[in-house]
Design a protein around this motif. Structure first.
Motif, short mmCIF file in Angstrom:
data_model
loop_
_atom_site.label_atom_id
_atom_site.label_comp_id
_atom_site.label_asym_id
_atom_site.label_seq_id
_atom_site.Cartn_x
_atom_site.Cartn_y
_atom_site.Cartn_z
N UNK A 242 136.24 118.82 -11.10
CA UNK A 242 134.92 119.09 -10.54
C UNK A 242 134.75 120.59 -10.35
N UNK A 243 133.60 121.10 -10.79
CA UNK A 243 133.33 122.54 -10.69
C UNK A 243 132.15 122.73 -9.74
N UNK A 244 132.42 123.33 -8.59
CA UNK A 244 131.38 123.51 -7.59
C UNK A 244 130.30 124.45 -8.13
N UNK A 245 129.05 123.96 -8.05
CA UNK A 245 127.91 124.78 -8.44
C UNK A 245 127.55 124.73 -9.92
N UNK A 246 128.37 124.12 -10.75
CA UNK A 246 128.06 124.05 -12.18
C UNK A 246 126.96 123.03 -12.42
N UNK A 247 126.03 123.36 -13.34
CA UNK A 247 124.93 122.45 -13.63
C UNK A 247 125.22 121.64 -14.90
N UNK A 248 124.21 120.92 -15.37
CA UNK A 248 124.43 120.01 -16.49
C UNK A 248 124.76 120.74 -17.79
N UNK A 249 124.28 121.95 -17.94
CA UNK A 249 124.55 122.68 -19.19
C UNK A 249 126.03 123.00 -19.34
N UNK A 250 126.72 123.26 -18.24
CA UNK A 250 128.16 123.55 -18.23
C UNK A 250 128.50 124.60 -19.29
N UNK A 251 127.74 125.71 -19.28
CA UNK A 251 127.86 126.69 -20.37
C UNK A 251 128.09 128.11 -19.89
N UNK A 252 128.44 128.29 -18.61
CA UNK A 252 128.80 129.63 -18.17
C UNK A 252 130.14 130.02 -18.79
N UNK A 253 130.48 131.30 -18.80
CA UNK A 253 131.79 131.68 -19.35
C UNK A 253 132.96 130.93 -18.72
N UNK A 254 132.93 130.73 -17.40
CA UNK A 254 134.01 129.99 -16.74
C UNK A 254 134.05 128.54 -17.20
N UNK A 255 132.87 127.92 -17.34
CA UNK A 255 132.83 126.53 -17.78
C UNK A 255 133.31 126.40 -19.22
#
Length: 254
Positions: A225-238
């Motif tokens: 589970x990634x706190x604050x991540x949205x449905x796109x899950x496309x940030x560099x960390x994600x």
């Protein structure tokens, strides 16, 4: 950055023309299965193309019928059609077991592929996986008026936060989805599985991810589970977490 893979086309046994892009490399290969109304040129799919090239890993991505560069109309399709498209591509365009990376609806498609042809699956990574969403998301969230419209007119339009055009949900999509449910019966996943889910996902609730964690029989299944991540899950960390999940699945298989 490697050169973008050229679009090619596959004619399926059902007569559908499916667009795909394929990169050579070592096996087990990686197959990216996109989401509802998405395509193979999205952020996650492109990022994994670069990752696969950098790691010498075979990689396949495709557009289901009615999506992206493939033939057909989106409104004519259903979950079973798109699962058939994925299985046709895996059967005809890859060799040996593959790691399936399913985003949103692609997570459901990946589970259907795993159920129908487990010998061709080396592992599975679900990104905001949404199995059974036509029933647990659309149908359960419809008002009585929307349900009546769907049954009488055969379709209902829903607003989309990702596109100016509304989603057209058809009666066939709902009824076909009921025949493709995976969480209403035993589900064997005899390979490593990694599930990734953002807590700020407005489309796939965290409790769906928890249910998917609890339901299958698997020797190695983990949920991140990634706190604050949205449905796109496309940030560099994600995107980095997706890479890590694939690497863990490949390592766990060996």
């Amino acid at each position: 950055m490697p050169e973008q893979a050229m679009t090619e086309y596959l004619e399926t046994a059902q007569g559908r023309r499916i667009a795909y892009a394929r990169q050579p490399g070592a096996g087990p290969g990686v197959v990216f299965l996109g989401g509802f109304k998405s395509d193979m040129r999205g952020t996650k799919a492109e990022h994994l193309a670069d990752w696969a090239a950098a790691n010498g890993r075979a990689y396949l991505r495709l557009d289901y019928s009615g999506h992206g560069e493939s033939g057909g109309a989106f409104e004519d399709g259903a979950i079973g059609d798109w699962a058939e498209d994925a299985m046709a591509a895996i059967t005809g365009l890859t060799a040996g077991p593959q790691v399936l990376v399913g985003s949103s609806m692609g997570g459901w498609i990946a589970l259907l592929v795993a159920r129908e042809m487990p010998a061709r699956v080396a592992g599975l990574v679900g990104i905001a996986a949404a199995p059974d969403f036509t029933e647990n998301g659309f149908w359960s969230g419809f008002t009585e008026e929307q349900r009546a419209t769907l049954m009488d007119a055969g379709r209902v339009a829903l607003p989309s936060e990702y596109d100016d055009a509304p989603y057209v949900i058809t009666r066939r999509l709902i009824e076909d989805g009921r025949n493709r449910l995976v969480l209403d019966r035993p589900l064997a996943l005899p390979f490593p599985v990694r599930l990734l889910q953002g807590t700020a996902d407005a489309d796939v609730p965290v409790d769906w991810a928890m249910r998917l964690l609890d339901h299958p029989e698997s020797p190695d299944l983990r949920l991140t589970l990634v706190k604050g991540a949205d449905h796109r899950f496309s940030t560099p960390d994600c995107l980095s977490l997706i890479e890590t999940a694939i690497t863990e699945v490949l390592r766990g298989r060996t």
